[in-house]
Design an enzyme around this catalytic site. Sequence first.
Site, PDB file in Angstrom:
ATOM      1  N   LEU A  15       3.549  -3.290  -3.013  1.00  0.00           N
ATOM      2  CA  LEU A  15       2.491  -3.871  -3.858  1.00  0.00           C
ATOM      3  C   LEU A  15       1.714  -4.954  -3.130  1.00  0.00           C
ATOM      4  CD1 LEU A  15       4.594  -4.189  -7.141  1.00  0.00           C
ATOM      5  CD2 LEU A  15       3.114  -2.300  -6.417  1.00  0.00           C
ATOM      6  N   HIS A  21      -2.792  -4.212  -6.604  1.00  0.00           N
ATOM      7  CA  HIS A  21      -1.888  -3.775  -7.680  1.00  0.00           C
ATOM      8  C   HIS A  21      -1.682  -4.908  -8.683  1.00  0.00           C
ATOM      9  CE1 HIS A  21      -0.268  -1.193  -4.270  1.00  0.00           C
ATOM     10  NE2 HIS A  21      -0.529  -0.292  -5.195  1.00  0.00           N
ATOM     11  N   SER A  25      -2.247  -0.290   0.436  1.00  0.00           N
ATOM     12  CA  SER A  25      -0.913  -0.339   1.066  1.00  0.00           C
ATOM     13  C   SER A  25      -0.998   0.157   2.506  1.00  0.00           C
ATOM     14  CB  SER A  25       0.083   0.518   0.292  1.00  0.00           C
ATOM     15  OG  SER A  25       0.115   0.098  -1.050  1.00  0.00           O
TER      16      SER A  25
END
Length: 278
Positions: free
Chosen positions: A30, A34, A183
């Site tokens: 995360l 997010h 990510s």
Amino acid sequence: MRTITRFDQLREARKALSGPVGLVPTMGSLHEGHLSLVRTARRECSGLIVSIFVNPAQFGPSEDLSQYPRDLLKDQSLLAREGVEILWTPTREQMYPPGFQTWVEVREISRPLEGRWRPGHFQGVATVVAKLLNAVQPDKVYFGEKDRQQAMVIRRMAEDLNYAVEIVTCPILRDWDGLALSSRNAYLDAEERKAATVLNRALSKAAQAFDKGEREASTLRRILIETIHSEPLARVEYVSCAHPETLGELEGEVNGQALLSMAVRVGKTRLIDNRIFG
Ligand code: PAF
């Protein structure tokens, strides 16, 4: 925050939540992008469930499934600080039990852009999101606009399959230098990280031209391509100037809105970005 892995435990824990329940589906690792979804959901819902599942079905055979960044302990501590009630981390065996053969396919809207370059990707996404929605039965589900086509595919699926869920999309979060948070940015070395700002620079250059009155779709695409080519570490996979609802490529003058989007390889890392014009 409770961390749950089994479906039956999830269903029990879901029953104990009252008021509007929000779901933020993620593949973990995360970042602030997010967390901005989690914070929006926290404000809007009285019960909040976050799922972490690196979904093998949405990775192609030559994609980065085995190297996809994973850090459950860090994710747990980040989510606990945001006041999430339930972290659901289903296992691969539960999501795709032996003999699994039921897939969700959203047709037209899945075909262009990402769908052309990542065959089967959206079938994997739609299937796993359908399973997450079935299990959690949330009132609201949250997605980021960096994956704009993904959100459109899921919206179509939810409408077609009569899901009683509100789909909320949240704006792209960018780093200080404009790189969209992802990510996959974790794969970039220092030089590539610098080069990766070219995606946002290309969108900004096209936006400047658009603001000055440039409306020719092919010129807007050319500006994206030329800007990306100016960065030696970057390689264009596709650029697009498309209708924001059908995702069909626009030709001639843009009347109204256009979605400019791209996928670019920086070194070995594949990055995407987009912006709505007009
Ligand atoms: O955007 C993602 O992280 C994934 O595609 C999602 C929606 C969690 C489905 O695996």
